[in-house]
Design a protein around this motif. Structure first.
Motif, PDB file in Angstrom:
ATOM      1  N   LEU A 552     -10.149  31.854  16.912  1.00  0.00           N
ATOM      2  CA  LEU A 552      -9.940  31.007  17.613  1.00  0.00           C
ATOM      3  C   LEU A 552      -9.898  32.163  19.277  1.00  0.00           C
ATOM      4  CD1 LEU A 552      -6.509  29.926  16.557  1.00  0.00           C
ATOM      5  CD2 LEU A 552      -8.974  28.181  17.247  1.00  0.00           C
ATOM      6  N   ILE A 553      -9.628  32.904  18.418  1.00  0.00           N
ATOM      7  CA  ILE A 553      -9.623  34.001  20.115  1.00  0.00           C
ATOM      8  C   ILE A 553     -10.721  33.771  20.910  1.00  0.00           C
ATOM      9  CG2 ILE A 553      -9.280  36.535  21.039  1.00  0.00           C
ATOM     10  CD1 ILE A 553      -7.198  37.055  19.174  1.00  0.00           C
ATOM     11  N   ARG A 554     -12.189  34.549  20.011  1.00  0.00           N
ATOM     12  CA  ARG A 554     -13.092  34.221  20.509  1.00  0.00           C
ATOM     13  C   ARG A 554     -13.651  32.983  20.970  1.00  0.00           C
ATOM     14  NH1 ARG A 554     -14.110  37.500  15.672  1.00  0.00           N
ATOM     15  NH2 ARG A 554     -15.127  35.307  14.505  1.00  0.00           N
ATOM     16  N   LYS A 555     -13.829  31.645  21.031  1.00  0.00           N
ATOM     17  CA  LYS A 555     -13.674  30.415  21.045  1.00  0.00           C
ATOM     18  C   LYS A 555     -13.258  30.320  22.621  1.00  0.00           C
ATOM     19  CE  LYS A 555     -14.220  27.667  16.520  1.00  0.00           C
ATOM     20  NZ  LYS A 555     -13.132  26.902  16.208  1.00  0.00           N
ATOM     21  N   PHE A 556     -12.125  30.928  22.590  1.00  0.00           N
ATOM     22  CA  PHE A 556     -10.841  31.166  24.461  1.00  0.00           C
ATOM     23  C   PHE A 556     -11.554  31.620  25.005  1.00  0.00           C
ATOM     24  CE2 PHE A 556      -6.872  30.025  21.254  1.00  0.00           C
ATOM     25  CZ  PHE A 556      -6.948  28.564  21.157  1.00  0.00           C
ATOM     26  N   TYR A 557     -11.624  33.062  24.213  1.00  0.00           N
ATOM     27  CA  TYR A 557     -12.967  33.431  25.842  1.00  0.00           C
ATOM     28  C   TYR A 557     -14.065  33.633  25.882  1.00  0.00           C
ATOM     29  CZ  TYR A 557     -11.206  38.216  24.783  1.00  0.00           C
ATOM     30  OH  TYR A 557      -9.683  39.476  24.678  1.00  0.00           O
ATOM     31  N   ALA A 558     -15.102  32.630  25.187  1.00  0.00           N
ATOM     32  CA  ALA A 558     -15.900  31.847  25.729  1.00  0.00           C
ATOM     33  C   ALA A 558     -16.085  30.678  26.753  1.00  0.00           C
ATOM     34  CB  ALA A 558     -17.015  31.700  24.189  1.00  0.00           C
ATOM     35  N   SER A 559     -14.541  29.949  26.381  1.00  0.00           N
ATOM     36  CA  SER A 559     -14.263  28.745  26.864  1.00  0.00           C
ATOM     37  C   SER A 559     -14.686  28.888  28.642  1.00  0.00           C
ATOM     38  CB  SER A 559     -12.942  28.241  26.733  1.00  0.00           C
ATOM     39  OG  SER A 559     -11.813  28.776  27.019  1.00  0.00           O
ATOM     40  N   LEU A 560     -14.639  27.684  29.523  1.00  0.00           N
ATOM     41  CA  LEU A 560     -14.935  27.780  31.501  1.00  0.00           C
ATOM     42  C   LEU A 560     -13.221  27.196  31.478  1.00  0.00           C
ATOM     43  CD1 LEU A 560     -15.562  27.389  33.845  1.00  0.00           C
ATOM     44  CD2 LEU A 560     -16.314  25.306  33.268  1.00  0.00           C
ATOM     45  N   MET A 561     -12.795  26.435  30.411  1.00  0.00           N
ATOM     46  CA  MET A 561     -11.002  25.898  31.015  1.00  0.00           C
ATOM     47  C   MET A 561     -10.623  24.915  30.139  1.00  0.00           C
ATOM     48  SD  MET A 561      -9.121  25.774  33.537  1.00  0.00           S
ATOM     49  CE  MET A 561     -10.882  25.550  35.400  1.00  0.00           C
TER      50      MET A 561
END
Length: 857
Positions: A552-561
């Protein structure tokens, strides 16, 4: 304007001696003016000692607001005083002369204003080719704005570093960039709290002159102000804070959560005693933070005729007030209190905080440093700070006589005691890892990969969160223009399991959604280029839940918003942004993120409909835009690159004008002109307008199009001819013309940089071309375009060298058969810097050409 001696010395070194400077001065001494004055003075005199573009970078966005308010009118004053026309020139470009660029106030996303206040994150993201403020297809437009500016690097010691021992982070990335660009980029690096050994080493590494405030000047700045500092045996409590309070106090916590907790614990008793309680941290709305900051600055700042409150001659005339804050208070705010309470932190942060106590003349103040409370029988985390530095600072302060004054010299002694070893260790690791840092920088400049941001800027990058139940309906463009809040990805990930468990109870059908960019263009086309005025639209996709927190943390890091429903996140009018938890001591407020107004100089992201233009009209618009508002900001770096790279004087100006003339040669092809003509006829038929071929351009460069008109979007899908690519085709068509005009070979660095700029003037990663034949008579249009771009310069060109037709599909390669001419790999810095200057000039001119095209009919 009256300047202190150290401010005069900075001016002399920067402007007269043309040296770069490391400035060390106590908090409140006037470092900001010392750094900005040389830029303003050079601009006022229309001198050549510095670029006509300044980026002032701070570690915290709160600083940018304060500096913007202080300096927003300075360039306008220059025009009035000296008869210059900076304001008028930038009005033609629809840009203010002073702007803010932060994640929450993205008012200058392409760094176009002469003076921009920004965070170090924004500056570095642009410098390494991964700008936060604009999409990937525009990723190559900002790098030259950074290395071509006069850089003011404020509070350098607060720039983030990785939490491990790798040495990666913004602080070392800044060092590597400044070393790579020696002789090109001008800078002043400022600090109040670096160890002496660190400053001496930085001076050698960066070939910069150190300016310090010492002796009588230091005594004059201190002006009988005095503070003491002591440690407490017990953790910070509301009771301890109130026991020490007289008229004004400041409480600084290391985390937002603890600041919110202390505020809530103080609330009732402070109200009973008639104490105004103010909470300041990073998770407030822009408007609330502005109002609270203004209130605090007014009450705790200097007494003036306009502000009959605050401090005067050592006396306090403000309200009875306690301010509870986080690190946002450490730098920039020109305020002072009688008592400062702070949680344990490294020496440099403690001293920054102490700079808000007894800051003004004839003041007496006290600083109390508290150990962190245990949590469930365990030592509290010192994050975001290093535990060893926090412990060393606390122990050193315990050994001091609490009655002895804690002045600038004592502060420096503490810094040297606590930080010298870690500073030198950092530099040692930096030198060992310098090649790896450099490699990552060029990876970003070549590939525009956002994955390097957590390594080169900060590994505690925060994810932006909107609170909205239906983002897919309300927020389809520019999601950053809506109120959002920053949170560490790990903090959000730790709440996700709880959120999922609450879905039934809260009657919500989704937990988290992610914004994804979707280019507004004909989806049936293979078009890799997008008109510079096409809009980017956004969809909101469900963020899949996972029991794997690291995933999840990796997904959040990669997100724009991200978007959360109001049932899961809210905005409390006193506490600010809150995530739902098991126990909430208040009724859950209804809240929806609003769209933000324009602040900090406005935003140029809103474009109107595109109007039909001829090829010559379009080229003329680019030339006028370049002359008006682009070349002034690039002239200095162009001259420095010519000097450092041994290029003929004026050769980069020559190169940019060739790029302008040749960047759209591919639009003169039979295929592109056929598509443009068909589209115009189709559009006129749909609108019921009379299509008169005699009133249409002989050669189109732009067609009529309104991206806000959904009918036109659908209509574009009905053309039989699909809109062809043209950027890479333009390179092949004009390659020999460009090299011949420069008197160089096609594989020389400057022609290669031009080819890459033309190939990437719509997309930062375009690389292929198709078989192309120019429309009959196009050679005459090419000649006219080259004449229009050349203007009064005397260089020659031979338009007969057009490579027409282009007979094959292939990866775009220079004549020597090397790999595609994208940004060069590590070790080819020469082409890299040239490319970024040329592509910035070309893309900005292309964007602003329509503002001038009416003059070129």
């Amino acid at each position: 304007m009256a300047l202190r001696d150290f401010q005069k010395e900075v001016y002399r070194l920067v402007v007269k001696e043309r040296k770069n400077v490391i400035l060390q001065a106590p908090t409140g001494a006037g470092k900001t003016l010392a750094a900005i004055y040389p830029f303003i003075r050079n601009l006022e005199q229309e001198g050549d000692a510095l670029p006509y573009k300044c980026l002032y970078a701070t570690p915290l966005r709160t600083l940018t607001n304060q500096f913007y308010e202080e300096y927003k009118d300075w360039i306008e004053r220059i025009d009035k005083k000296r008869g210059t026309n900076f304001v008028q020139r930038y009005q033609l470009m629809k840009r203010p002369t002073v702007s803010i660029q932060t994640g929450e106030q993205p008012s200058d996303p392409q760094f176009e204003s002469p003076l921009t206040f920004c965070t170090i994150d924004q500056l570095l993201a642009s410098a390494i080719g991964t700008p936060y403020s604009i999409g990937t297809r525009m990723a190559n437009i900002n790098a030259a704005a950074v290395f071509g500016s006069y850089l003011v690097l404020d509070e350098f010691h607060l720039y983030p570093l990785a939490e491990d021992d790798t040495c990666f982070g913004a602080r070392t990335t800044v060092l590597e960039l400044l070393m790579l660009l020696k002789g090109v980029t001008r800078f002043v690096l400022m600090t109040a709290t670096l160890s002496q050994e660190m400053i001496d080493e930085l001076s050698k590494l960066l070939d910069a002159v150190v300016v310090k405030v010492e002796g009588e000047e230091l005594a004059e700045i201190m002006q009988e102000r005095q503070r003491t500092i002591r440690t407490s045996d017990q953790p910070m409590t509301a009771k301890a804070i109130l026991a020490q309070h007289d008229q004004c106090s400041l409480v600084v916590c290391n985390t937002v959560a603890r600041a919110q907790m202390i505020y809530w614990q103080l609330k009732d008793e402070a109200s009973r005693r008639g104490i105004e309680l103010v909470l300041l941290h990073s998770r407030l709305t822009d408007e609330d933070r502005r109002k609270r900051t203004e209130n605090v600055t007014e009450q705790l700042g200097k007494f003036t005729a306009k502000n009959p409150a605050g401090w005067k001659g050592g006396q306090y005339f403000g309200k009875n007030m306690i301010v509870v804050a986080t690190q946002v208070i450490e730098v920039g705010l020109d305020i002072s209190v009688q008592v400062l309470h702070t949680e344990s932190a490294p020496a440099n942060s403690v001293i920054q905080r102490a700079g808000r106590c007894a800051r003004f003349e004839k003041q007496q103040g006290r600083v109390i440093v508290y150990p962190l409370a245990e949590v469930q029988g365990k030592s509290a985390s010192t994050k975001p700070y290093d535990k060893a530095l926090c412990d060393a600072t606390f122990e050193a302060l315990k050994q001091r006589d609490p009655q002895q004054p804690f002045d600038f010299l004592q502060e420096q002694a503490l810094i040297n005691m606590v930080h010298s070893k870690s500073d030198l260790d950092l530099l040692k690791r930096f030198k060992n890892r310098e090649e790896a840092i450099q490699k990552l920088i060029f990876e970003g400049l070549r590939d525009h990969s956002r994955s390097i941001i957590s390594t080169l800027i900060r590994d505690v990058a925060q994810v932006r969160i909107l609170i909205h139940n239906k983002p897919e309906e309300a927020i389809t463009e520019a999601p950053w223009q809506w109120q959002s809040f920053a949170l560490h990805p790990a903090s959000l990930a730790s709440h996700m399991e709880f959120f999922e468990a609450q879905r039934d109870a809260l009657k919500i059908d989704w937990v988290c959604k992610e914004a994804r960019a979707e280019i507004d263009q004909n989806k049936n086309s293979t078009e890799e280029e997008v008109d510079s005025r096409q809009k980017t639209t956004y969809t909101w996709d469900l963020m899949a839940s996972s029991s794997n927190k690291q995933s999840l943390i990796r997904k959040f890091y990669a997100s724009l918003m991200l978007a959360l429903q109001n049932a899961l996140a809210t905005y409390h009018p006193e506490l600010g942004f809150i995530l739902r938890s098991d126990s909430v001591p208040f009724d859950w407020p209804a809240y929806e993120s609003p769209k933000l107004g324009k602040k900090g100089g406005g935003n140029n992201s809103a474009f109107g409909p595109i109007k039909v233009q001829s090829y010559i009209q379009h080229i003329g618009g680019l030339v006028d835009a370049y002359n008006t508002g682009i070349v002034p900001g690039l002239k200095y770096v162009m001259e420095r690159l010519e000097t450092t790279q041994g290029l003929p004087t004026g050769s980069i100006e020559h190169a940019i004008r060739l790029a302008i003339a040749c960047h759209d040669l591919g639009k003169l092809s039979e295929q592109w002109q056929a598509w443009a003509d068909e589209w115009q006829k189709l559009l006129y038929a749909q609108k019921g307008w009379l299509f008169d071929a005699n009133n249409m351009p002989r050669f189109y460069a732009k067609t009529d199009y309104d991206s806000s008109d959904s009918v036109q979007k659908d209509l574009q899908k009905k053309t039989k001819n699909k809109r062809p690519n043209h950027a890479c085709e333009s390179v092949v068509l004009g390659m020999d013309i460009i090299a011949d005009s420069l008197g160089m070979l096609v594989e020389d660095p400057l022609p290669l940089a031009i080819y890459a700029a033309i190939a990437h003037h719509h997309s930062a990663n375009a690389s292929t071309y198709k078989a192309t034949r120019l429309q009959s008579g196009a050679e005459e249009a090419v000649e006219q375009a080259l004449q229009r771009a050349r203007q009064t310069f005397t260089w020659s060109f031979n338009h007969a060298l057009l490579q027409n037709p282009i007979k094959r599909d292939s990866d775009l390669k220079p004549a020597n058969g090397d790999p595609e001419i994208a940004v060069p790999n590590l070790g080819m810095e020469q082409e890299t810097w040239l490319y970024y200057v040329i592509v910035r000039a070309l893309r900005l001119a292309d964007q602003h050409a329509d503002d001038f095209s009416a003059n070129n009919k």
